[in-house]
Design a protein around this motif. Structure first.
Motif, PDB file in Angstrom:
ATOM      1  N   LEU A  46      52.716 -43.009 -11.121  1.00 12.44           N
ATOM      2  CA  LEU A  46      52.956 -42.314  -9.853  1.00 12.44           C
ATOM      3  C   LEU A  46      51.698 -41.589  -9.362  1.00 12.44           C
ATOM      4  CD1 LEU A  46      56.573 -41.006 -10.440  1.00 12.44           C
ATOM      5  CD2 LEU A  46      55.844 -42.825  -8.877  1.00 12.44           C
ATOM      6  N   LEU A  47      50.956 -40.975 -10.273  1.00 13.41           N
ATOM      7  CA  LEU A  47      49.705 -40.323  -9.888  1.00 13.41           C
ATOM      8  C   LEU A  47      48.704 -41.328  -9.318  1.00 13.41           C
ATOM      9  CD1 LEU A  47      49.253 -37.867 -12.877  1.00 13.41           C
ATOM     10  CD2 LEU A  47      49.475 -37.216 -10.464  1.00 13.41           C
ATOM     11  N   LEU A  48      48.557 -42.457 -10.006  1.00  8.80           N
ATOM     12  CA  LEU A  48      47.622 -43.478  -9.542  1.00  8.80           C
ATOM     13  C   LEU A  48      48.116 -44.149  -8.260  1.00  8.80           C
ATOM     14  CD1 LEU A  48      46.588 -45.008 -12.976  1.00  8.80           C
ATOM     15  CD2 LEU A  48      45.252 -43.468 -11.518  1.00  8.80           C
ATOM     16  N   ALA A  49      49.420 -44.354  -8.146  1.00  8.60           N
ATOM     17  CA  ALA A  49      49.988 -44.945  -6.933  1.00  8.60           C
ATOM     18  C   ALA A  49      49.699 -44.058  -5.726  1.00  8.60           C
ATOM     19  CB  ALA A  49      51.490 -45.158  -7.096  1.00  8.60           C
ATOM     20  N   ASN A  50      49.868 -42.761  -5.893  1.00  4.44           N
ATOM     21  CA  ASN A  50      49.571 -41.833  -4.814  1.00  4.44           C
ATOM     22  C   ASN A  50      48.087 -41.881  -4.463  1.00  4.44           C
ATOM     23  OD1 ASN A  50      50.359 -39.510  -3.049  1.00  4.44           O
ATOM     24  ND2 ASN A  50      48.776 -38.541  -4.294  1.00  4.44           N
ATOM     25  N   HIS A  51      47.251 -42.000  -5.460  1.00  2.00           N
ATOM     26  CA  HIS A  51      45.808 -42.025  -5.230  1.00  2.00           C
ATOM     27  C   HIS A  51      45.373 -43.260  -4.433  1.00  2.00           C
ATOM     28  CE1 HIS A  51      41.559 -41.392  -5.908  1.00  2.00           C
ATOM     29  NE2 HIS A  51      41.474 -42.635  -6.346  1.00  2.00           N
ATOM     30  N   VAL A  52      45.914 -44.425  -4.773  1.00  2.00           N
ATOM     31  CA  VAL A  52      45.462 -45.651  -4.106  1.00  2.00           C
ATOM     32  C   VAL A  52      46.135 -45.861  -2.755  1.00  2.00           C
ATOM     33  CG1 VAL A  52      44.875 -46.761  -6.277  1.00  2.00           C
ATOM     34  CG2 VAL A  52      47.089 -47.234  -5.243  1.00  2.00           C
ATOM     35  N   GLY A  53      47.313 -45.290  -2.543  1.00  2.00           N
ATOM     36  CA  GLY A  53      47.990 -45.406  -1.255  1.00  2.00           C
ATOM     37  C   GLY A  53      48.873 -46.631  -1.139  1.00  2.00           C
ATOM     38  N   ASP A  54      49.583 -46.662  -0.037  1.00  2.00           N
ATOM     39  CA  ASP A  54      50.614 -47.678   0.203  1.00  2.00           C
ATOM     40  C   ASP A  54      50.113 -49.111   0.149  1.00  2.00           C
ATOM     41  OD1 ASP A  54      52.615 -45.775   0.570  1.00  2.00           O
ATOM     42  OD2 ASP A  54      52.332 -45.702   2.740  1.00  2.00           O
ATOM     43  N   GLU A  55      49.075 -49.412   0.903  1.00  2.00           N
ATOM     44  CA  GLU A  55      48.628 -50.802   1.022  1.00  2.00           C
ATOM     45  C   GLU A  55      48.255 -51.386  -0.340  1.00  2.00           C
ATOM     46  OE1 GLU A  55      45.312 -53.551   3.350  1.00  2.00           O
ATOM     47  OE2 GLU A  55      45.332 -51.389   3.677  1.00  2.00           O
ATOM     48  N   VAL A  56      47.427 -50.674  -1.085  1.00  2.00           N
ATOM     49  CA  VAL A  56      46.996 -51.162  -2.393  1.00  2.00           C
ATOM     50  C   VAL A  56      48.167 -51.180  -3.365  1.00  2.00           C
ATOM     51  CG1 VAL A  56      45.488 -50.707  -4.365  1.00  2.00           C
ATOM     52  CG2 VAL A  56      44.613 -50.459  -2.052  1.00  2.00           C
ATOM     53  N   LEU A  57      49.010 -50.167  -3.318  1.00  2.00           N
ATOM     54  CA  LEU A  57      50.163 -50.117  -4.223  1.00  2.00           C
ATOM     55  C   LEU A  57      51.057 -51.337  -4.053  1.00  2.00           C
ATOM     56  CD1 LEU A  57      52.062 -48.796  -6.269  1.00  2.00           C
ATOM     57  CD2 LEU A  57      53.111 -47.588  -4.337  1.00  2.00           C
ATOM     58  N   TYR A  58      51.431 -51.654  -2.818  1.00  2.00           N
ATOM     59  CA  TYR A  58      52.349 -52.771  -2.608  1.00  2.00           C
ATOM     60  C   TYR A  58      51.705 -54.113  -2.947  1.00  2.00           C
ATOM     61  CZ  TYR A  58      55.396 -49.288  -0.578  1.00  2.00           C
ATOM     62  OH  TYR A  58      56.173 -48.188  -0.391  1.00  2.00           O
ATOM     63  N   GLU A  59      50.418 -54.215  -2.693  1.00  2.10           N
ATOM     64  CA  GLU A  59      49.711 -55.434  -3.075  1.00  2.10           C
ATOM     65  C   GLU A  59      49.654 -55.570  -4.598  1.00  2.10           C
ATOM     66  OE1 GLU A  59      45.431 -57.604  -2.311  1.00  2.10           O
ATOM     67  OE2 GLU A  59      45.999 -55.936  -1.027  1.00  2.10           O
ATOM     68  N   ALA A  60      49.401 -54.449  -5.283  1.00  2.00           N
ATOM     69  CA  ALA A  60      49.346 -54.459  -6.749  1.00  2.00           C
ATOM     70  C   ALA A  60      50.716 -54.776  -7.347  1.00  2.00           C
ATOM     71  CB  ALA A  60      48.837 -53.118  -7.267  1.00  2.00           C
ATOM     72  N   LEU A  61      51.771 -54.222  -6.779  1.00  2.00           N
ATOM     73  CA  LEU A  61      53.124 -54.524  -7.271  1.00  2.00           C
ATOM     74  C   LEU A  61      53.417 -56.020  -7.161  1.00  2.00           C
ATOM     75  CD1 LEU A  61      55.088 -51.525  -5.748  1.00  2.00           C
ATOM     76  CD2 LEU A  61      54.742 -51.971  -8.192  1.00  2.00           C
ATOM     77  N   ALA A  62      53.084 -56.598  -6.036  1.00  2.00           N
ATOM     78  CA  ALA A  62      53.324 -58.030  -5.844  1.00  2.00           C
ATOM     79  C   ALA A  62      52.489 -58.855  -6.822  1.00  2.00           C
ATOM     80  CB  ALA A  62      53.017 -58.423  -4.399  1.00  2.00           C
ATOM     81  N   ALA A  63      51.221 -58.476  -7.001  1.00  2.00           N
ATOM     82  CA  ALA A  63      50.351 -59.219  -7.911  1.00  2.00           C
ATOM     83  C   ALA A  63      50.844 -59.112  -9.351  1.00  2.00           C
ATOM     84  CB  ALA A  63      48.912 -58.692  -7.806  1.00  2.00           C
ATOM     85  N   ALA A  64      51.262 -57.931  -9.747  1.00  2.00           N
ATOM     86  CA  ALA A  64      51.769 -57.754 -11.115  1.00  2.00           C
ATOM     87  C   ALA A  64      53.046 -58.555 -11.322  1.00  2.00           C
ATOM     88  CB  ALA A  64      52.009 -56.273 -11.390  1.00  2.00           C
ATOM     89  N   ARG A  65      53.892 -58.559 -10.331  1.00  2.00           N
ATOM     90  CA  ARG A  65      55.147 -59.307 -10.437  1.00  2.00           C
ATOM     91  C   ARG A  65      54.877 -60.809 -10.545  1.00  2.00           C
ATOM     92  NH1 ARG A  65      60.457 -57.775 -11.543  1.00  2.00           N
ATOM     93  NH2 ARG A  65      61.606 -59.680 -11.278  1.00  2.00           N
ATOM     94  N   GLU A  66      53.906 -61.305  -9.790  1.00  2.00           N
ATOM     95  CA  GLU A  66      53.546 -62.726  -9.860  1.00  2.00           C
ATOM     96  C   GLU A  66      53.104 -63.110 -11.262  1.00  2.00           C
ATOM     97  OE1 GLU A  66      50.531 -63.465  -6.964  1.00  2.00           O
ATOM     98  OE2 GLU A  66      51.860 -62.995  -5.291  1.00  2.00           O
ATOM     99  N   THR A  67      52.388 -62.225 -11.951  1.00  2.00           N
ATOM    100  CA  THR A  67      51.923 -62.549 -13.296  1.00  2.00           C
ATOM    101  C   THR A  67      53.080 -62.579 -14.278  1.00  2.00           C
ATOM    102  OG1 THR A  67      51.420 -60.249 -13.899  1.00  2.00           O
ATOM    103  CG2 THR A  67      49.649 -61.542 -12.870  1.00  2.00           C
TER     104      THR A  67
END
Length: 71
Positions: A46-67
């Motif tokens: 949650l701390l890192l998610a807040n730091h990177v912001g919405d755009e990067v967070l949602y992109e990272a979630l999708a990328a992690a899920r794909e793996t």
């Protein structure tokens, strides 16, 4: 190595000393039981998610899920 960024998410190594970063994460979990480890991980995420912001967070979630589909 070329940057493989397709959106806002950086996918190339961005840590000066990745082994040190890994060791710091492991050390932060020292002496925690399983429940405490999960709680720590959630707080860190949650701390890192807040730091990177919405755009990067949602992109990272999708990328992690794909793996996960490859696992």
């Amino acid at each position: 190595m070329a940057d493989t960024t397709t959106g806002a998410l950086r996918r190339t190594l961005n840590l000066a000393r990745p082994d040190d970063a890994y060791n710091a994460i492991v050390e932060a979990h020292r002496d925690l039981d399983d429940a405490q480890c999960r709680a720590f991980d959630a707080r860190l995420i949650l701390l890192l998610a807040n730091h990177v912001g919405d755009e990067v967070l949602y992109e990272a979630l999708a990328a992690a899920r794909e793996t996960m589909e490859d696992a």
